[in-house]
Design a protein around this motif. Structure first.
Motif: not given
Length: 185
Positions: A123-137
């Protein structure tokens, strides 16, 4: 021609619509993809209903066997989707780089069964790049999956990110074959 299948359409109607389109020579790939997605949703719902039935009738062996079958199919589909999601991450070099730097630490957390720490790291990686966390994940982290299945889900996801690119792998294999052929001559 209608581009989507209405959400209230039942499964038999969806299959009939696909058959009618084929009979008319009109093939709409999106309709097949939508039908597949709808069947996936039906299977997930069926799994939930079977689980509920088992809670009410624990002694019913046929229900337990059916649950294992449906849950296994659903887990297999989720593994494929997670693998595909991992390959899609390779397209974004920033987040791919973050996974390259943190991937082996995350693999160790997965092996140790530390779901919360794995979730936080990803989650920290996705937040740091301002990307949505994938639903499938997100689905892979749900607590109703066993620890073993959770590990398989996340290993599948990460292996597609951390593994060699298929194209590079094929080029390396081709290069080795050419080199071996040259050495034989």
């Amino acid at each position: 021609m209608n581009t989507t299948i209405p959400s209230e359409t039942n499964l038999e109607d969806i299959l009939q619509q696909l058959q009618d389109e084929l009979s008319d020579g009109n093939i709409c790939v999106d309709h097949f993809l939508q039908a597949h997605q709808r069947m996936r949703q039906y299977n997930l719902r069926l799994q939930e209903l079977i689980q509920w039935a088992i809670e009410q009738h624990r002694e019913e062996k046929k229900l337990q066997d059916l649950y294992r079958h449906v849950a296994g199919w659903n887990a297999s589909e989720l593994i494929k989707e997670l693998n595909k999601a991992g390959y899609n991450i390779k397209r974004n070099q920033n987040i791919k780089g973050a996974f390259d730097r943190q991937g082996y630490r995350i693999l160790e957390l997965i092996r140790a069964g530390k779901r919360d720490q794995v979730f936080h790291a990803i989650l920290r990686m996705y937040v740091s790049f301002q990307r949505p966390f994938p639903e499938v994940l997100l689905e892979a982290f749900k607590p109703h999956y066993s620890d073993e299945l959770f590990k398989v889900f996340l290993f599948s996801f990460l292996s597609s990110i951390l593994g060699k690119d298929e194209q590079k792998h094929e080029q390396n294999q081709s290069g080795r074959a050419n080199e071996e052929q040259a050495n034989e001559d």
